[in-house]
Scaffold this active site. Sequence first.
Site, PDB file in Angstrom:
ATOM      1  N   GLU A 318       0.815  -1.209   0.000  1.00 54.54           N
ATOM      2  CA  GLU A 318       0.000   0.000   0.000  1.00 54.54           C
ATOM      3  C   GLU A 318       0.856   1.269   0.000  1.00 54.54           C
ATOM      4  OE1 GLU A 318      -2.401  -0.480   3.462  1.00 54.54           O
ATOM      5  OE2 GLU A 318      -3.584  -2.113   2.603  1.00 54.54           O
ATOM      6  N   TYR A 366       4.419  16.553  13.652  1.00 57.80           N
ATOM      7  CA  TYR A 366       5.400  15.483  13.697  1.00 57.80           C
ATOM      8  C   TYR A 366       6.842  15.962  13.837  1.00 57.80           C
ATOM      9  CZ  TYR A 366       1.639  12.572  11.715  1.00 57.80           C
ATOM     10  OH  TYR A 366       0.472  11.907  11.480  1.00 57.80           O
ATOM     11  N   CYS A 393      -1.593  32.555  13.885  1.00 55.40           N
ATOM     12  CA  CYS A 393      -1.292  33.084  15.216  1.00 55.40           C
ATOM     13  C   CYS A 393      -0.830  31.962  16.140  1.00 55.40           C
ATOM     14  CB  CYS A 393      -2.521  33.789  15.792  1.00 55.40           C
ATOM     15  SG  CYS A 393      -2.975  35.270  14.882  1.00 55.40           S
ATOM     16  N   TYR A 423      -0.277  13.970   2.622  1.00 54.42           N
ATOM     17  CA  TYR A 423      -0.900  14.394   3.873  1.00 54.42           C
ATOM     18  C   TYR A 423      -1.046  15.900   4.030  1.00 54.42           C
ATOM     19  CZ  TYR A 423       0.013   9.520   4.776  1.00 54.42           C
ATOM     20  OH  TYR A 423       0.060   8.160   4.648  1.00 54.42           O
TER      21      TYR A 423
END
Length: 467
Positions: A318, A366, A393, A423
């Site tokens: 995948e 991340y 902000c 993503y």
Amino acid sequence: MPTAHPSGWAHADGALRGPQWLREPSDPDALVPLLWSRTAAKADGVLSVGGVPLPELVREHGSPAYVLDEADFRSRAAAFRDAFSGYDVYYAGKAFLCTTVAGWLADEGLSLDVCSGGELAVAERAGFPMERVGFHGNNKTLGELGVAVELGVGRIIVDSFHEVERLASVTAELGRTTGVMVRVTAGVEAHTHEYIATAHEDQKFGFSIASGDALEAVRRVHEAPGLRLLGLHSHIGSQIFDTSGFEVAARRVLALHARIGAELGVEMPEMDLGGGFGIAYTTQDDPSDPARLAAEITAIVEHECRAHGVAVPRLSIEPGRAIVGPSMCTVYEVGTVKEVALDGGARRTYVSVDGGMSDNIRTALYDADYSATLASRASAARPALSRVVGKHCEAGDIVVKDEFLPADVRPGDLVAVPGTGAYCRSMASNYNHVLRPPVIGVRDGKTFTVLRRETVADLLATDVGVL
């Protein structure tokens, strides 16, 4: 290692010095080909993708914009298809999915993995062959499962005992049979960020092999009317650069595969090894190419099958990020530039652009590293340690933590960030009510809109409060 700081990693001790792997380039205008789509090139400092100069693209479509290289996407999809000949190659739609991309995947002969009712709706709208769709997710609703069964989705990957019962009730109600894979956790933690490592025991996905839950789940699926047991599914994480984790996982999953045959008398025809193949975001990354991955993974599986005395099942993988990640970059316009004095007399340039964490949350979420280049002109200025930041902000609204850009970067310049296909658009938000950018396809010197830019009307469409 930088120490913790209450305002985040960007303020930690040592963060201002930049990472050890980042080296000052001799030419800050030059591209590092590994980081970019295959049609990306510079001429007189102007970056082109798919034969389209980015300044022209911005004049037509505005900024910020995601730029999707069709030829590169198709070539990467074909590379996985060809390298993994004899496998079923499922593109992981969660990386980035739209009807255009689904059409490209169908053309290139890939299958499609979805993990929500929304992603399944995109596949349906695109006319994607449903027998080549797999449906993931750890908490699929009755409604989602019902749609999947009615559409004839090729396989549903079950993730809990409740879901086994739920799916069995759906197939009984509809009078249908559906293919099922059982997701297992092999107790392997890929060398990656904690939040994207998905095969160790303490996480939400799958059935544990060690506890015996996986064997019990297989038994229940096998015995349930309407559920056709296809095999086991394993996924060990994301942004993985070698096959060592796959080797350990395959050993444990194939041991379970053999045990199921011996104890339940069931020879499962398939096995899915998941994805997670990494890409190069910066010069510190060294991903493997599909041919090498295929050779190594196939050798691992064949060795383990011989050891257990079982036939090699039909395998599937995948890839998602590894296909779309390098095929897309994001182009921004610089709004402000400021210099900040650092320890020891050094200085860092803060380059503020017209996007940020709403179009790329991965740096904040991340601690991901990215690269950048000046995209609209040539510069003879010296390289300057720069941080590309957004307009939100938040102190953590950082797109590229550390990069050497020409010291004369100024408002109105365009800056491009490679490797944003996976993503970034999928996880984009309207934080601070900022509008999500468009995805603009490029090929053979022409542009086409894949996803249009959001408008203020879009933003207010769901606001039904009384004025």
